[in-house]
Structures are given as C-alpha cells and as structure tokens.
Scaffold this motif. Sequence first.
Motif, PDB file in Angstrom:
ATOM      1  N   GLN A 139       0.820  -1.221   0.000  1.00 16.87           N
ATOM      2  CA  GLN A 139       0.000   0.000   0.000  1.00 16.87           C
ATOM      3  C   GLN A 139       0.853   1.271   0.000  1.00 16.87           C
ATOM      4  O   GLN A 139       0.354   2.352  -0.268  1.00 16.87           O
ATOM      5  N   THR A 140       2.144   1.133   0.350  1.00 18.30           N
ATOM      6  CA  THR A 140       3.084   2.263   0.273  1.00 18.30           C
ATOM      7  C   THR A 140       4.328   1.759  -0.462  1.00 18.30           C
ATOM      8  O   THR A 140       5.400   1.618   0.122  1.00 18.30           O
ATOM      9  N   PRO A 141       4.198   1.464  -1.762  1.00 17.52           N
ATOM     10  CA  PRO A 141       5.231   0.716  -2.469  1.00 17.52           C
ATOM     11  C   PRO A 141       6.532   1.474  -2.734  1.00 17.52           C
ATOM     12  O   PRO A 141       7.530   0.856  -3.089  1.00 17.52           O
ATOM     13  N   SER A 142       6.517   2.790  -2.577  1.00 15.34           N
ATOM     14  CA  SER A 142       7.714   3.586  -2.829  1.00 15.34           C
ATOM     15  C   SER A 142       7.582   4.906  -2.090  1.00 15.34           C
ATOM     16  O   SER A 142       6.486   5.300  -1.662  1.00 15.34           O
ATOM     17  N   VAL A 143       8.701   5.612  -1.961  1.00 13.40           N
ATOM     18  CA  VAL A 143       8.659   6.936  -1.339  1.00 13.40           C
ATOM     19  C   VAL A 143       7.773   7.861  -2.158  1.00 13.40           C
ATOM     20  O   VAL A 143       6.968   8.623  -1.610  1.00 13.40           O
ATOM     21  N   VAL A 202      -0.406   8.618  -0.986  1.00 11.33           N
ATOM     22  CA  VAL A 202      -0.953   8.266   0.327  1.00 11.33           C
ATOM     23  C   VAL A 202      -1.157   9.497   1.197  1.00 11.33           C
ATOM     24  O   VAL A 202      -2.261   9.736   1.720  1.00 11.33           O
ATOM     25  N   LEU A 203      -0.113  10.294   1.388  1.00 11.19           N
ATOM     26  CA  LEU A 203      -0.208  11.429   2.314  1.00 11.19           C
ATOM     27  C   LEU A 203      -1.305  12.423   1.940  1.00 11.19           C
ATOM     28  O   LEU A 203      -2.102  12.816   2.804  1.00 11.19           O
ATOM     29  N   PRO A 204      -1.415  12.831   0.673  1.00 11.25           N
ATOM     30  CA  PRO A 204      -2.458  13.822   0.358  1.00 11.25           C
ATOM     31  C   PRO A 204      -3.838  13.237   0.098  1.00 11.25           C
ATOM     32  O   PRO A 204      -4.842  13.928   0.263  1.00 11.25           O
ATOM     33  N   LYS A 205      -3.922  11.960  -0.304  1.00 13.22           N
ATOM     34  CA  LYS A 205      -5.197  11.416  -0.760  1.00 13.22           C
ATOM     35  C   LYS A 205      -5.759  10.298   0.122  1.00 13.22           C
ATOM     36  O   LYS A 205      -6.973  10.149   0.230  1.00 13.22           O
ATOM     37  N   ASN A 206      -4.890   9.495   0.709  1.00 12.75           N
ATOM     38  CA  ASN A 206      -5.363   8.330   1.463  1.00 12.75           C
ATOM     39  C   ASN A 206      -4.539   8.112   2.727  1.00 12.75           C
ATOM     40  O   ASN A 206      -4.020   7.024   2.984  1.00 12.75           O
ATOM     41  N   PRO A 207      -4.412   9.145   3.565  1.00 16.57           N
ATOM     42  CA  PRO A 207      -3.523   9.043   4.736  1.00 16.57           C
ATOM     43  C   PRO A 207      -3.972   8.042   5.780  1.00 16.57           C
ATOM     44  O   PRO A 207      -3.186   7.651   6.640  1.00 16.57           O
ATOM     45  N   SER A 208      -5.225   7.607   5.736  1.00 18.20           N
ATOM     46  CA  SER A 208      -5.690   6.637   6.737  1.00 18.20           C
ATOM     47  C   SER A 208      -4.946   5.314   6.623  1.00 18.20           C
ATOM     48  O   SER A 208      -4.940   4.520   7.573  1.00 18.20           O
ATOM     49  N   LEU A 209      -4.291   5.044   5.473  1.00 21.78           N
ATOM     50  CA  LEU A 209      -3.501   3.829   5.335  1.00 21.78           C
ATOM     51  C   LEU A 209      -2.412   3.747   6.400  1.00 21.78           C
ATOM     52  O   LEU A 209      -2.017   2.667   6.815  1.00 21.78           O
ATOM     53  N   GLN A 210      -1.926   4.918   6.844  1.00 25.98           N
ATOM     54  CA  GLN A 210      -0.889   4.940   7.879  1.00 25.98           C
ATOM     55  C   GLN A 210      -1.461   4.720   9.273  1.00 25.98           C
ATOM     56  O   GLN A 210      -0.757   4.279  10.172  1.00 25.98           O
ATOM     57  N   ARG A 251      -0.091   6.574  15.688  1.00 28.84           N
ATOM     58  CA  ARG A 251      -0.488   5.277  15.148  1.00 28.84           C
ATOM     59  C   ARG A 251       0.234   4.924  13.851  1.00 28.84           C
ATOM     60  O   ARG A 251       0.594   5.789  13.061  1.00 28.84           O
ATOM     61  N   THR A 252       0.412   3.611  13.683  1.00 27.08           N
ATOM     62  CA  THR A 252       0.946   3.037  12.458  1.00 27.08           C
ATOM     63  C   THR A 252       0.022   1.882  12.064  1.00 27.08           C
ATOM     64  O   THR A 252      -0.898   1.527  12.816  1.00 27.08           O
ATOM     65  N   PRO A 253       0.239   1.255  10.907  1.00 23.11           N
ATOM     66  CA  PRO A 253      -0.609   0.102  10.551  1.00 23.11           C
ATOM     67  C   PRO A 253      -0.505  -1.062  11.537  1.00 23.11           C
ATOM     68  O   PRO A 253      -1.302  -2.001  11.473  1.00 23.11           O
ATOM     69  N   PHE A 254       0.478  -1.014  12.447  1.00 20.65           N
ATOM     70  CA  PHE A 254       0.713  -2.114  13.379  1.00 20.65           C
ATOM     71  C   PHE A 254       0.207  -1.799  14.794  1.00 20.65           C
ATOM     72  O   PHE A 254       0.508  -2.543  15.729  1.00 20.65           O
ATOM     73  N   SER A 255      -0.543  -0.729  14.947  1.00 18.99           N
ATOM     74  CA  SER A 255      -0.961  -0.298  16.283  1.00 18.99           C
ATOM     75  C   SER A 255      -2.109  -1.120  16.844  1.00 18.99           C
ATOM     76  O   SER A 255      -2.423  -1.006  18.027  1.00 18.99           O
ATOM     77  N   ARG A 256      -2.784  -1.905  16.002  1.00 19.21           N
ATOM     78  CA  ARG A 256      -3.971  -2.652  16.425  1.00 19.21           C
ATOM     79  C   ARG A 256      -4.977  -1.672  17.039  1.00 19.21           C
ATOM     80  O   ARG A 256      -5.312  -0.681  16.413  1.00 19.21           O
ATOM     81  N   SER A 257      -5.411  -1.878  18.262  1.00 16.73           N
ATOM     82  CA  SER A 257      -6.419  -0.979  18.836  1.00 16.73           C
ATOM     83  C   SER A 257      -5.803   0.125  19.686  1.00 16.73           C
ATOM     84  O   SER A 257      -6.526   0.886  20.326  1.00 16.73           O
ATOM     85  N   ALA A 258      -4.482   0.215  19.715  1.00 17.32           N
ATOM     86  CA  ALA A 258      -3.803   1.163  20.602  1.00 17.32           C
ATOM     87  C   ALA A 258      -3.656   2.533  19.937  1.00 17.32           C
ATOM     88  O   ALA A 258      -3.940   2.718  18.755  1.00 17.32           O
TER      89      ALA A 258
END
Length: 702
Positions: free
Chosen positions: A29-33, A40-48, A245-252
């Motif tokens: 989902q973030t295949p390159s810088v 991602v940052l301007p259009k779909n930041p929820s991925l992070q 939060r990151t994609p690995f935060s689970r519910s935290a």
Amino acid sequence: MAAHKYSISALPLPPASHQLIKNLTPDAQTPSVAAFRNEVLPKNPSLQRRARIIAPQSHFSFVSPFPSPFPYDIRPPHEEEENDDNVNKAAVIEQWLAAREAVHPKPEAGSTGGLKMYEPQVRNERRELLGVSETGLRDCYPQLDVGDAFAVVGTPSLAVDAQEEAREPAGEDVITTRQELIDVLAGHAVLGNEDFAPWSMRYSGHQFGSWAGQLGDGRAISIHAVPHPNDPETTYEMQLKGAGRTPFSRSADGLAVVRSSIREYLASEAMQALGIATTRSLSLVSVPSIPVQRERIERACILTRMAPSFIRIGNFEALNPPMGNMMFFGGGQQRTDWEALRILGEWVQKRVLRLGVADGEAWGEELVFESARRNARMVAGWQAYGFMHGVINTDNVSILGLTIDYGPYAFMDVYDSAHICNHTDDGGRYAYKFQPNMIIYALRSLLNSLAPLIGAEKKLGGKAVSSGWAADASDEQIKKWKASGLELQSGLERVMQEECATEYGKLMRKRLGLRRTDPSDEATLTHSLLALMEDHGFDFHLTFRALCDFTTELAPPSEGESSSELTAFIDSRLLPLTPEPERLDRTSAQRDWAAWLAKYAARVRGEGTEWAGADRAAAMRSANPRFVLRQWVLEELIQRVEADEVNGRRALAKAMQMCCSPFQRWGAEGEERELNAEEAEERRFCGMGPRRMLGFQCSCSS
C-alpha cells in the motif's frame, strides 16, 4: 569526534546499500517513497493510521509521525453535515487526516544538501524538551548539532532549592537549530525527500509463550539513518517511540507517556554504562496538550532512541510463522513468504550482524549462532547486574543482542532469584532466574523460522540459496529442509549456554575483584554469596559495593577462625544492608558472613599480595555501581517531572549523569563530613529508598 556539526535536517544519509528502505520490501500500500508522498499522504492518509495486515512479502511500511489524541475526533467541516447520511464519511476522514499531515516544505531547512523538513498546517501542539542524553549523542550522533538544547534543559541538580545558573543569551542560529531538533524529535516536523521517508517495521511474535500473529512497530517510527563519522560502515537509526499510530498499532493509540518514556530514556544509558548491550537514548520531548489514556489520563511524551538496527527475532517469525495461519485475539497472520525471508536474512547477515560471509556462501546457520552468542552475552549482563526485563517476548528480543523495549523492567533490590518485576506476569514466566531460558526460547523461535532455509543451504553443499529458492518446492521438501535445519537446535542451545556462562563468570569475577579464572569460583564464591544474600535479605548492589572495602587483613589466615576486625566489618558494613533489620537473625548472618569472607579472602590472596589492597578495591569500584536506577528513584523522578517540568527536567538531567557514571563516588561516598544539599540528595539517591518501594512491580504499560 566528528569534525563538522550538522543540524538534524542536514545530517547526511548513508549510501543506498546501507539503507534498510532501499534493500527490504515495502508495504504494497506504500510501495515507494514517491507513492507514499504523492498518493498516500495527500489522498489516502488513513492507510498509515488504520490497523491492517500488510502483504506477506512486506518487511515495513512507510509511515510519518502523527502524535495526536486517539480516537481521533473527526467531524465534517460544516456542523450541519454531522448527522447527514449523505455525507461521504470516508472522504471526511481522509480530508481531516490529510490536513494534519506534515506535507508542507519548510524552505530554509535542509538547505545544505540534507533532507527537507515538512510541517503540518493544522497541528501545532506545544513541544517541551525534557532531556538530551550527552552520552547517547556522543556515541551515536557526534556530528549532530543540538544548538542550545543542553542549556534549555538546565543545570543538572537534584536539590530542590538549587539555584539555576544564569545562561548567556543564545544566538539566533543556535536557537533555530535547537527548535528544528525539537520539532523533528517531537514528531511535529518530518524529514524526507523524493527518495527517503520514515518507516515502521512489521514483525510477529510469541507473547508469554502464545503465538500473537502480526505485531509490528505499533508506536515506533524510524525517522532517519545516519552513518557514524568514525565508522561509515555502522549506520545508526533514529527512531521515535510514541509518535502516533501506524498500521501495526492494532487498537492502541501509538502514543507514549512521560512515565514510560522517562523509564526507557534513563535505563538505556544506565545499561550502556554497565557494559550491557542496549539501544540508546537521545532525547525526551513532552507534548503536554495531548491526553493519553492509560491507568489514568497522562501527558504524551516522545522518546528518541538509537541503534544500528531495531530488527528483532519477531521480524523473522512474521515471514515463516509457526503452524500456518494462526489467529490470536482478532489479529491475524500472513502466509509464509520464503523470498521475503531470504531477503531479510541476507540484509541482516551482511549489513546488521556484518558476518563477513563471502558472496554466495551459506549464511543462515551463522546468522542464528551469531545472534545466539550476542544475546547470551546480553542476558549474562542482565543476570550479573540484577536487571530484569519483564517481557522477554520474541518480538522484544533483538537480532543484535541489544536490550530493547524497556517496559516493566527493574534492577534488583533485596536479592531474590525468583523476583517477578512485571505484575501482569502471573505465572512468573519472566522471573529473574528464568531470563536465560527465555532467551533460549526466543532463539529456538529464530531457528524454527530459518530452519527450512538452513536445510536448503546444507543441501546445496554450503552455498547460499538464491532468488526464488523455494518457489517450486513441495510441502514435503520444505519439511525435509526444516528437519535438517532443526538438527542445529541442541548445538545452538549449547553455544548460548556456554557463552552465557563464560560471560557471567567473567562479570562476576570482575565484581568480586578477581583477575584469574578458577572453575570453582561459581560454586564456592558466587553461588554461595547470592544464597547468603537471599537467605538473610541483603541488598544486591549495596552488598557488592561494600565488599570493595573488604581487605584480606580483616580475615584470619585459616578458615573457621574469626577476629574482632572481621566481626566489626560485618557488623558495621554488611549487616546494615537489609531493609528489614528487625527481621534479621544477626547471629546466623554473622556466622554465614564470616565463613564466606574467609573463603573469599583465601581466594583473593591467591591473586598475589600486590592485588589484595588498593588496586583491587579500585578495580571493584569500577565494576560495582554506587548508583543504581532503582524503582523508587524512577518513581520520584517521574513525579517531579509531572509536577514541575522546569525543575523536574534538571533532576532528570542529574539522574542521567548518575546513570552514565554509576561507579563514581556520588554523595561523597566514604566521607564523614557535613554534606551540601546536592551531595545529600546524591547520597539519598544511592540508597535503598523507602521500604514500601522495594521489589515494586510495574505493568506492561510502563
């Protein structure tokens, strides 16, 4: 020391061959810088910010810091739309997050050829520098210019009424450099360019012996990687802990608090000073306007820590999990990805462990054994200095053998081999005496993950597997390779145990002031001393420090005899080292001490007459800390900082000095005179502390 100093945005990056993000596989989902920054940052930041299971081949995800109260209070831009079912709520979420991302370049930053600095326009929380580690800076980033950061922290002092020294006004450039540093280390500003962005790692693991599936850097984001000026082959990662939060935060919430951050900030440098391998500390920045829910509402705080690598055994487990696709608590686990396992292993052996294996030669077995040797030396240091980690899950065990993820840790007070420092560890899995076994458990997990690859390399006659090595392998072939690889298990455990025993013996001889190796030392001296402490309830560290002043002249030449001088030493120096003197059987303790000291004196005499006096005492004082980072010290410092950040951070700075020089004679040790206020506080901080705090247990949220 580096000849040239750089502001944080101007720090040079390592070559591409030394950068993790250029050699491992990013999240699909973030295949390159470029995709991360432009899509991602301007259009779909929820991925992070959205917890998700990332693709099986992925080692990391690009993520930018985002310290913010969670759950996010997201509302439509117009109040009347809040209850309108026709409003595109998903779009509202993306717009709200995008408006708060650090995507706006700061023109003046990075002008010397370093990274650009990006800032958000909506978020602008107050950021307060609580501490900067002088030793961490010196050892890991000597080229980093911190401006007047140390002056802002203030003069280190424990004395409550100590006067602050007047500061010379700083120049504009110095202030700018310091503020830029704080902005980045607070997670407010983000460093990057078209070829570099921050990242968080994917890993899995066993927690308290149960498989937990995908875990990952839920509140850690690596924001930089810098070659050391004195050793360009060594790259230090700079990582923010508690930056959102990151994609690995689970519910935290991805955040950290003042309490937990202070604990790791001080402990990392204390462990380094004791000679125990560890991640390092750079800074603490408080973000007091961000509330964080733990056992109570607390203030957010971000720790910056450093290491050549933060890769753990759990990174390997994620790529070849046990028992297929197990699920745990609503989390999940991807299928095995053999190619991702090979890519990670090659990176670790070449750039992290730097094994020196020739190109094309097998590396799997040596990777596992080298990690075992390093972790064995680390845990030997834990045992020798009474350190208890508290949560030795496989995701908390470094591939480099670094002490990592300081949570409910503790240093021993009264010696108790069965002490449990984590009050959530009901079964005592991670009790002090079981720590070496738990490292063995983690190493078995590492071997289990790499066993098929190791077996394949054996089949190839000692050559490394190549790209696509298992693509066409049948399940039966994989099982055969794995069985072949697992033949190493007994040898792996033997190497770990032998390395641990050797290192432990070396450290304990050092603590006892013994120069030559004697195989009988552990049974006749070390084990019996620890048993004596445990039986009578003596303080672990203060006992070793008191023994620095023991001389062989105090003990009669024949075992079984006593002397008035020896009795006086025991009564005045050793018997007071219990927090509960009313429960001490003095007669029994005197007898046991006299017997042990007679054996010890005989052993010291065997080292030579020239070693029995001042030289040995000095060597022992350089191995037995005067200051120990005890639980009561941490709790008092935390309370001071939470009550008054200005004066609290001066106390924190002084505690850091004591952590970094634990063998110094703080509090005018041994001097019988009136102490000034600062010396009196130093002496108090070197004591056992309040009885109610002895053996104090913390929770995992610590």
